[in-house]
Design a protein around this motif. Structure first.
Motif, PDB file in Angstrom:
ATOM      1  N   SER A  68     -29.291  46.554-130.781  1.00 41.20           N
ATOM      2  CA  SER A  68     -28.400  46.791-129.223  1.00 41.20           C
ATOM      3  C   SER A  68     -26.875  45.994-129.585  1.00 41.20           C
ATOM      4  CB  SER A  68     -29.312  44.918-129.163  1.00 41.20           C
ATOM      5  OG  SER A  68     -30.245  45.470-128.383  1.00 41.20           O
ATOM      6  N   VAL A  69     -26.880  45.185-130.940  1.00 40.33           N
ATOM      7  CA  VAL A  69     -25.119  45.178-131.097  1.00 40.33           C
ATOM      8  C   VAL A  69     -24.709  46.860-131.157  1.00 40.33           C
ATOM      9  CG1 VAL A  69     -23.264  44.315-132.803  1.00 40.33           C
ATOM     10  CG2 VAL A  69     -25.487  42.826-131.840  1.00 40.33           C
ATOM     11  N   SER A  86     -25.735  49.630-129.897  1.00 37.29           N
ATOM     12  CA  SER A  86     -25.462  50.336-129.201  1.00 37.29           C
ATOM     13  C   SER A  86     -24.517  49.834-128.215  1.00 37.29           C
ATOM     14  CB  SER A  86     -26.837  50.192-128.187  1.00 37.29           C
ATOM     15  OG  SER A  86     -26.812  50.872-127.221  1.00 37.29           O
ATOM     16  N   LEU A  87     -24.179  48.110-127.832  1.00 41.20           N
ATOM     17  CA  LEU A  87     -22.828  47.736-127.118  1.00 41.20           C
ATOM     18  C   LEU A  87     -22.338  47.928-127.709  1.00 41.20           C
ATOM     19  CD1 LEU A  87     -22.737  45.736-124.546  1.00 41.20           C
ATOM     20  CD2 LEU A  87     -22.384  44.053-126.721  1.00 41.20           C
ATOM     21  N   SER A  88     -21.914  48.338-129.051  1.00 41.54           N
ATOM     22  CA  SER A  88     -20.600  48.534-129.928  1.00 41.54           C
ATOM     23  C   SER A  88     -20.171  49.667-129.025  1.00 41.54           C
ATOM     24  CB  SER A  88     -20.851  47.962-131.143  1.00 41.54           C
ATOM     25  OG  SER A  88     -19.621  49.041-131.583  1.00 41.54           O
ATOM     26  N   ARG A  89     -21.016  50.795-129.552  1.00 39.44           N
ATOM     27  CA  ARG A  89     -20.838  52.324-129.112  1.00 39.44           C
ATOM     28  C   ARG A  89     -20.513  51.884-127.217  1.00 39.44           C
ATOM     29  NH1 ARG A  89     -26.026  55.369-132.828  1.00 39.44           N
ATOM     30  NH2 ARG A  89     -24.452  55.601-135.043  1.00 39.44           N
ATOM     31  N   SER A  90     -21.217  51.589-126.754  1.00 40.44           N
ATOM     32  CA  SER A  90     -21.775  51.679-125.391  1.00 40.44           C
ATOM     33  C   SER A  90     -19.704  51.522-124.737  1.00 40.44           C
ATOM     34  CB  SER A  90     -22.006  50.917-124.948  1.00 40.44           C
ATOM     35  OG  SER A  90     -22.228  50.353-123.208  1.00 40.44           O
ATOM     36  N   LYS A  91     -19.541  51.037-125.350  1.00 40.11           N
ATOM     37  CA  LYS A  91     -17.984  49.700-125.222  1.00 40.11           C
ATOM     38  C   LYS A  91     -16.953  50.523-125.814  1.00 40.11           C
ATOM     39  CE  LYS A  91     -14.581  46.122-126.327  1.00 40.11           C
ATOM     40  NZ  LYS A  91     -14.293  45.301-126.891  1.00 40.11           N
ATOM     41  N   LYS A  92     -17.130  51.492-127.299  1.00 44.18           N
ATOM     42  CA  LYS A  92     -16.251  52.493-127.243  1.00 44.18           C
ATOM     43  C   LYS A  92     -16.001  54.042-126.366  1.00 44.18           C
ATOM     44  CE  LYS A  92     -16.401  51.691-132.300  1.00 44.18           C
ATOM     45  NZ  LYS A  92     -16.885  51.914-134.074  1.00 44.18           N
ATOM     46  N   THR A  93     -17.077  54.143-126.395  1.00 41.27           N
ATOM     47  CA  THR A  93     -17.458  55.268-124.852  1.00 41.27           C
ATOM     48  C   THR A  93     -16.774  55.045-123.482  1.00 41.27           C
ATOM     49  OG1 THR A  93     -19.625  55.922-125.366  1.00 41.27           O
ATOM     50  CG2 THR A  93     -19.436  56.545-123.592  1.00 41.27           C
ATOM     51  N   SER A  94     -16.926  53.393-123.310  1.00 43.76           N
ATOM     52  CA  SER A  94     -16.934  53.097-121.603  1.00 43.76           C
ATOM     53  C   SER A  94     -14.964  53.232-121.938  1.00 43.76           C
ATOM     54  CB  SER A  94     -16.848  51.617-121.608  1.00 43.76           C
ATOM     55  OG  SER A  94     -16.484  50.891-119.984  1.00 43.76           O
TER      56      SER A  94
END
Length: 159
Positions: free
Chosen positions: A19-20, A22-30
């Motif tokens: 989850s951490v 995924s959240l990190s990658r999601s933040k970078k993508t965003s």
């Protein structure tokens, strides 16, 4: 602790880690997406400004002047290279250290030149004494555009 509890704890830890990540990658993508949206907004603004400029220029004439020898005599050629007609065209020699080559009676008849459509030109005779070489004339053209604005352009004209 039993085997099941240890396995359950390990699986829970792995789930938290996934989850951490995924959240990190999601933040970078965003963040990248926001950056791309900002670039797109800037590009859109530039395109809108270019469209507005092109629209404004479509109602403006673009006059040019040249001095040419034709059939043994010299003439000033004033031509409209723009997309719109020019009206009330004035032709003035700026002050300088030269003799005036314009024929006064022809100037009085033609200036102001009423309408010059895109792609058209008109001429004015020039009386030039070449004893001292090829002269150069500082000339100002002034005209009214279709959009009711007035344009002025300075030229240095020579043979």
């Amino acid at each position: 602790m039993s085997k099941y509890e240890i396995l359950n704890t390990i699986l829970s830890g792995l789930a938290i880690l996934a989850s951490v990540v995924s959240l990190s990658r999601s933040k970078k993508t965003s963040e990248k997406l926001i950056e791309l949206e900002n670039i797109h907004a800037e590009l859109s603004q530039t395109q809108l400004a270019k469209i507005a400029e092109d629209k404004a220029n479509s109602k403006k004439a673009d006059l040019r002047i040249s001095l040419q020898k034709h059939d043994g005599s010299y003439k000033f050629y004033i031509e409209n290279l723009g997309p719109a007609k020019a009206e009330n065209i004035y032709f003035n020699l700026r002050q300088g250290d030269f003799s005036n080559p314009i024929i006064g009676s022809e100037y009085s008849e033609k200036i102001p030149y009423e309408i010059l459509n895109p792609g058209d030109y008109f001429t004015m005779h020039a009386v030039i004494a070449l004893g001292g070489g090829y002269p150069s004339f500082p000339i100002t053209l002034r005209w009214d555009n279709e959009d009711q604005s007035r344009s002025t352009k300075d030229f240095q004209v020579s043979l």
